[in-house]
Design a protein around this motif. Sequence first.
Motif, PDB file in Angstrom:
ATOM      1  N   LEU A 298       0.812  -1.216   0.000  1.00 23.93           N
ATOM      2  CA  LEU A 298       0.000   0.000   0.000  1.00 23.93           C
ATOM      3  C   LEU A 298       0.847   1.268   0.000  1.00 23.93           C
ATOM      4  N   VAL A 299       1.906   1.288   0.815  1.00 18.54           N
ATOM      5  CA  VAL A 299       2.750   2.493   0.926  1.00 18.54           C
ATOM      6  C   VAL A 299       4.226   2.077   0.867  1.00 18.54           C
ATOM      7  N   PRO A 300       4.720   1.702  -0.320  1.00 18.58           N
ATOM      8  CA  PRO A 300       6.117   1.239  -0.402  1.00 18.58           C
ATOM      9  C   PRO A 300       7.127   2.311  -0.048  1.00 18.58           C
ATOM     10  N   GLU A 301       6.744   3.597  -0.163  1.00 22.23           N
ATOM     11  CA  GLU A 301       7.702   4.661   0.105  1.00 22.23           C
ATOM     12  C   GLU A 301       8.152   4.709   1.557  1.00 22.23           C
ATOM     13  N   ILE A 302       7.368   4.082   2.454  1.00 20.89           N
ATOM     14  CA  ILE A 302       7.794   4.062   3.862  1.00 20.89           C
ATOM     15  C   ILE A 302       9.138   3.361   4.001  1.00 20.89           C
ATOM     16  N   PHE A 303       9.406   2.359   3.158  1.00 17.74           N
ATOM     17  CA  PHE A 303      10.673   1.634   3.208  1.00 17.74           C
ATOM     18  C   PHE A 303      11.656   2.106   2.133  1.00 17.74           C
ATOM     19  N   LEU A 304      11.152   2.557   1.018  1.00 17.55           N
ATOM     20  CA  LEU A 304      12.031   2.777  -0.145  1.00 17.55           C
ATOM     21  C   LEU A 304      12.369   4.239  -0.396  1.00 17.55           C
ATOM     22  N   ASP A 305      11.633   5.178   0.206  1.00 18.77           N
ATOM     23  CA  ASP A 305      11.936   6.600   0.021  1.00 18.77           C
ATOM     24  C   ASP A 305      12.863   7.047   1.141  1.00 18.77           C
ATOM     25  N   TRP A 306      14.165   7.042   0.838  1.00 19.08           N
ATOM     26  CA  TRP A 306      15.129   7.331   1.897  1.00 19.08           C
ATOM     27  C   TRP A 306      15.217   8.807   2.221  1.00 19.08           C
ATOM     28  N   ALA A 307      14.393   9.617   1.557  1.00 18.82           N
ATOM     29  CA  ALA A 307      14.297  11.011   1.967  1.00 18.82           C
ATOM     30  C   ALA A 307      13.596  11.109   3.320  1.00 18.82           C
ATOM     31  N   GLN A 308      12.807  10.097   3.648  1.00 18.57           N
ATOM     32  CA  GLN A 308      12.190  10.052   4.970  1.00 18.57           C
ATOM     33  C   GLN A 308      13.222   9.545   5.972  1.00 18.57           C
ATOM     34  N   PRO A 309      13.298  10.157   7.136  1.00 23.06           N
ATOM     35  CA  PRO A 309      14.409   9.860   8.063  1.00 23.06           C
ATOM     36  C   PRO A 309      14.446   8.431   8.570  1.00 23.06           C
ATOM     37  N   THR A 310      13.323   7.736   8.605  1.00 19.08           N
ATOM     38  CA  THR A 310      13.301   6.384   9.209  1.00 19.08           C
ATOM     39  C   THR A 310      13.278   5.279   8.166  1.00 19.08           C
ATOM     40  N   SER A 311      13.222   5.600   6.888  1.00 19.16           N
ATOM     41  CA  SER A 311      13.029   4.568   5.867  1.00 19.16           C
ATOM     42  C   SER A 311      14.179   3.580   5.826  1.00 19.16           C
ATOM     43  N   GLU A 312      15.415   4.077   5.821  1.00 24.67           N
ATOM     44  CA  GLU A 312      16.565   3.176   5.719  1.00 24.67           C
ATOM     45  C   GLU A 312      16.627   2.236   6.912  1.00 24.67           C
ATOM     46  N   MET A 313      16.381   2.790   8.101  1.00 21.79           N
ATOM     47  CA  MET A 313      16.446   1.943   9.297  1.00 21.79           C
ATOM     48  C   MET A 313      15.365   0.855   9.246  1.00 21.79           C
ATOM     49  N   LEU A 314      14.136   1.224   8.851  1.00 21.20           N
ATOM     50  CA  LEU A 314      13.055   0.238   8.762  1.00 21.20           C
ATOM     51  C   LEU A 314      13.379  -0.834   7.738  1.00 21.20           C
ATOM     52  N   LEU A 315      13.959  -0.425   6.588  1.00 21.83           N
ATOM     53  CA  LEU A 315      14.293  -1.401   5.551  1.00 21.83           C
ATOM     54  C   LEU A 315      15.366  -2.357   6.038  1.00 21.83           C
ATOM     55  N   ARG A 316      16.377  -1.833   6.750  1.00 22.39           N
ATOM     56  CA  ARG A 316      17.447  -2.710   7.257  1.00 22.39           C
ATOM     57  C   ARG A 316      16.911  -3.687   8.302  1.00 22.39           C
ATOM     58  N   ARG A 317      16.032  -3.232   9.171  1.00 22.41           N
ATOM     59  CA  ARG A 317      15.441  -4.136  10.162  1.00 22.41           C
ATOM     60  C   ARG A 317      14.593  -5.217   9.482  1.00 22.41           C
ATOM     61  N   LEU A 318      13.841  -4.802   8.473  1.00 22.02           N
ATOM     62  CA  LEU A 318      13.021  -5.756   7.739  1.00 22.02           C
ATOM     63  C   LEU A 318      13.876  -6.806   7.047  1.00 22.02           C
ATOM     64  N   ALA A 319      14.959  -6.360   6.390  1.00 21.19           N
ATOM     65  CA  ALA A 319      15.839  -7.310   5.705  1.00 21.19           C
ATOM     66  C   ALA A 319      16.463  -8.285   6.696  1.00 21.19           C
ATOM     67  N   GLN A 320      16.844  -7.784   7.855  1.00 25.17           N
ATOM     68  CA  GLN A 320      17.459  -8.650   8.869  1.00 25.17           C
ATOM     69  C   GLN A 320      16.485  -9.752   9.304  1.00 25.17           C
ATOM     70  N   LEU A 321      15.214  -9.377   9.549  1.00 22.72           N
ATOM     71  CA  LEU A 321      14.239 -10.361  10.001  1.00 22.72           C
ATOM     72  C   LEU A 321      13.867 -11.347   8.890  1.00 22.72           C
ATOM     73  N   LEU A 322      13.751 -10.851   7.650  1.00 20.45           N
ATOM     74  CA  LEU A 322      13.427 -11.745   6.545  1.00 20.45           C
ATOM     75  C   LEU A 322      14.526 -12.778   6.342  1.00 20.45           C
ATOM     76  N   ASN A 323      15.771 -12.357   6.404  1.00 17.25           N
ATOM     77  CA  ASN A 323      16.881 -13.301   6.251  1.00 17.25           C
ATOM     78  C   ASN A 323      16.905 -14.309   7.388  1.00 17.25           C
ATOM     79  N   GLN A 324      16.578 -13.844   8.584  1.00 18.30           N
ATOM     80  CA  GLN A 324      16.558 -14.769   9.730  1.00 18.30           C
ATOM     81  C   GLN A 324      15.497 -15.844   9.516  1.00 18.30           C
ATOM     82  N   VAL A 325      14.300 -15.435   9.097  1.00 17.00           N
ATOM     83  CA  VAL A 325      13.218 -16.403   8.870  1.00 17.00           C
ATOM     84  C   VAL A 325      13.600 -17.374   7.752  1.00 17.00           C
TER      85      VAL A 325
END
Length: 1317
Positions: free
Chosen positions: A1094-1121
């Motif tokens: 619905l809102v991919p920019e939350i993770f992919l628009d790095w102009a937003q201050p938290t996007s990169e951190m959220l994407l890195r946390r998501l990638a870490q959990l996906l790889n763990q699973v």
Amino acid sequence: MASKGAGMAFSRKSYGLTSDAEKSRVTGIVHEKLLDDYLHRIFSSTDRAPTAATSRKLLNFQNLPEHLDQLLHVDEEAEEEEESQGQVEGRLGPSTVVLDHTGGFEGLLLVDDDLLGVIGHSNFGTIRSTTCVYKGKWVYEVLISSQGLMQIGWCTINCRFNQEEGVGDTHNSYAYDGNRVRKWNVTTTNYGKAWAAGDIVSCLIDLDEGTLSFCLNGVSLGTAFENLSRGLGMAYFPAISLSFKESVAFNFGSRPLRYPVVGYRPLQDPPSADLVRAQELLGCFQAVLSVELDPVQGRLVEKESSEWQLQGQPTVLLTLAHIFHRFAPLLRKVYLVEAVLMSFLLGVVEADTPAQAQSVVHQVLDLLWLFMEDYEVQDCLKQLMMSLLRLYRFSPIVPDLALQIRYLRLTIAILSHEKSRKFLLSHVLFDVLRSVVFFYIKSPLRVEEAGLQELIPTTWWPRRSSREGKESKEVKDETSEERLRRRAYERGCQRLKKRIEVVEELQVQILKLLLNNQDDNGGEASRYIFLTKFRKFLQENASSRGNMPMLCPPEYMVCFLHRLISALRYYWDEYKASNPRATFSEEAYIPPQVFYNGKVDYFDLQRLGGLLSHLRKTLKDDLASKANILIDPLELQAATMDDLDEDEEPAPAAAQRPMQALAMGGALPLPRPSWLSSPTLGRANRFLSTAAVSLMTPRRPLSTSEKVKVRTLSAEQRTREDIEGSQWNEGLLVGRPPEEPEQPLTENSLLEVLDGAIMMYNLSVHQQLGKMVGVSDDVNEYAMALRDTEDKLRRCPKRRKDILAELTKSQKVFSEKLDHLSRRLAWVHATVYSQEKMQDIYWLLRVCLRTIEHGDRTGPLFAFMPEFYLSVAINSYSALKNYFGPVHSMEELPGYEETLTRLAAILAKHFADTRIVGTDIRDSLMQALASYVCYPNSLRAVERIPEEQRIAMVRSLLAPYEQRPWAQTNWILVRLWRGCGFGYRYTRLPHLLKTKPEDANLPSLQKPCPSTLLQQHMADLLREGPDVAPSFLNSVLNQLNWAFSEFIGMIQEIQQAAERLERNFVDSRQLKVCATCFDLSVSLLRVLEMTITLVPEIFLDWAQPTSEMLLRRLAQLLNQVLNRVTAERNLFDRVVTLRLPGLESVDHYPILVAVTGILVRLLVHGPASGTERATSVLLADPCFQLRSICYLLGQPEPPTPGTALPAPDQKRFSLQSYTDYISVEELAQVEQMLAHLTSASAQAAAASLPTSEEDLCPICYAHPISAVFQPCGHKSCKACINQHLMNNKDCFFCKATIVSVEDWDKAASASATSSAA
């Protein structure tokens, strides 16, 4: 209507019944010859030939007593025999036979006041009677009140019992057990029939022949035992052993036996002499009712009893006075009331029309009240109603229900008499009797004896349950034979329903009499007496929940509720007809002031805002400003003291009650159960502690600035004015908020009855409605078993005659069982799930919805509403949706869609309402909303509520998951997404269908029905502000990390337990928690997939201050699973291979398709810049393994770039094996993603430079150092420090408070250091 004799000035004491000089003057009113004829006509013996007028003695009131003495004379031998009953040959013990509560018992038992009723209160308690027999033929009866485990029979005084061994488990003790259908004497064998609650067991012993037998409802079960031990010292006591909460009542002969057996004598002989006298006097009384004096013509006129009238003639009055002078003392005895008066009244009811019978019964009751002392009439009426209730309760079900109809007609006739009705309401119906029995229609356990085979000769059953929530596979193409069977079955069901409706209408008439409020001529109207008793009845059942002997049985509550609703709506609409400003019952609701003005007592039931004492203190200003109500300061002080003492254990309420006889292993007394004193009738004592807050009645109108001060009154102190109000007093509705209309809804007393009906539904009715669905489930199970057997018969080779014989036998058993169950199901549908019953529950639902809506408008005062209003709204909707199908559908009800929308608005608004503090009701609201969004009809209702309410609901769902029940919230969001996600369109778990395709009992899910409208609201809110999305997603990621970690830890323990050599079992609760953690992980991943879609920019628009951190946390959990689930021969694989019961949902497919959906959205569907960022972050994670991505397509190793994918290994997991659930386009996207990651991984490996260990982040050792903390100067990579700062502001190393984080580059730092040097 006032009783006809109430206005007469005669009383029994005004008649001179002794001979005196004045009596001759009285007799002169009629001619002496006419008087003689009249008295001889009245007082002629029933067993003697009429005497000729010339030879008989002249009768007048002077010699009438002597004549009566001769008429009522009983042989001296019979009288002496009656007086010396204790010395009857073959019998030892007291003449009055009761249960031995002083020493003849084992275990803990509750024994009734009359020492004839008993309730088991321990594992297997035993009790015997006070009297034994050693010679002759004897019988006693046991009235079965509950059909559980009991052993009834005989034992000797030397038998020793314990909590494991009872009657029939020792030598010289013999028992019949209708629960297990067996007989017991040390060993056990099959015997008799199954008994049901409401049956009567006759226990017969023949000590002349040495045999013992039993009868069930008068039908002999055959000889059970022979060659009984007899002789010196061998005497047999009636005895019973019964398990916990089972209850019976004995009849040793204190009342007429229901099923006397020729040649067998009851242990307690009947009062033969008094019985003869009573029958003679009844004959005289009947003669009075059939003859009238005509002084003008000087003759006797024969009349029908229904036409006879008491006209105040002194001759008739004196005649009746003489009769009742001798009859009244006899009518206080239980045996004589049942054998004489009850038989007479039942004969009247049978012989005449209802109107004629009612006229005769009124005449009889008028005469009883006129000629008997009050205490005598009261005792007589009490015994009469007890006998009547017992007869109704323990009558067998016959095809036309004639027995039940007869007893109900007599009950109506008695209660139609105003004075009798008020006495019975005030002192008997709810205080001594279990009067709710009158509104119950028991279900026949044995359909053959109930005549259902004749009513429903053709049976039929649906092929498949189509209840909502289960997948329906009912065959649409019905054969002509099946259609004929179904229609014949439906006609039989209609015949049964019509017969049951006759009984139900009579039961409603009883309640209409009890709810009459126009009979206030001689005191308080019946309705207000009923209200007091009804409120106490509710209090006992509300405060005793969980203590079954004290509760009204749920099956009684269901019938009582439906009859009460019918009577209530009748009076409600009757009031509307005479008061146009009032509302129809169809628009009924409870005004909100009822909940806070204290006029109605809700006992200790929880309010939405917490404890009532707390609400009165915290909301007293709101009460004063909005409702003009001031709480009495003394009550506030008392409430404060209650709060101080709430930790102390209160004195048991039962300690305040009168004690009852107790049979226990010691001499300690126990309180009698407040509800169930007699297992067949009710109780003799009640706990009286109801309180209501009453208004100090003002004598002038109140201005808006004046406040009403309230004080507390007990329920007994309330008057009609306290409830209905007066000119300047609103009674029950005092404290009307400005949001409420001024015009009355109906009579206030009816509002209290309605409130009680809603409480009844909450107490036990909903539970019973769910329980009765079990009959329908049994039909479905047997129907499935029959179809399977028939399929096997068709496939079985004809040469295997042994198998064919067994299958044919099974087919016959299943068919017979289905015939039985289908007829029983017809009874259940007619009495519990009929269209009319469905409309009653629907009406209650709508009442609750309107009540909640009106309460919500009062603002903070909404917190005073009892929790059960929300519970009933939720549960009644669930019952209508799940319990009444497939015969009746909720969609057929009027206003169905509007009702769904109103309930949706309530759930959406109040599931996160801060005025509601109870965790249980908040959880119920959340679960109801989660269920609501599962089904298309109810989901569309949610979409129809106003937009601002929908947005507020979604905003509450997107609040951070910490400090609240996040799991239910997550389920709701997932259900809004099901049907839109990657491979997320299944209704049954695909991996189970692959392994067990033929198993129709696999867990099923509702068909997907996603809501794009609510998804859009979610997207808009996540874009709304800078903090909404990060706080929500961080909480989702935290919970995903926790849930998956817990799941991995649990499967490690399960695997270790499975590998042990010794035999062991894994705790089922542990398996359930493990499966729950797995399901939570999958659902959290699906919520992340929905968010990214619905809102991919939350993770992919790095102009937003938290996007990169959220994407890195998501990638870490996906790889763990991925790594945990896809590793070769790993822990996950081994646990899945075990196929443990309870872990059916744990498999590769659910979790891997959820992860795949997220990766595809990031790497395939996103914009080019976003795809590049997601790829770099995913590859940069140290846990990333390309092999895990290959695993999704069944490839052991990554393919060579530029080459086509080889065919997947059939033995390995592969998404390509689930083409029924994953589309070709989705598979192509996975292949595209794998190719992209393979290429990017190769490029990243070629471009990466070796990094010194000193330059790696000291936290994760995966990324180079890129940030420095100020002021302490410690360093790490940006991903680690950003994640750390989400929950903690202290330095990871030295615990100093971090003020800022600055970029750090080794080369720049080195050059700056050298220049400074």
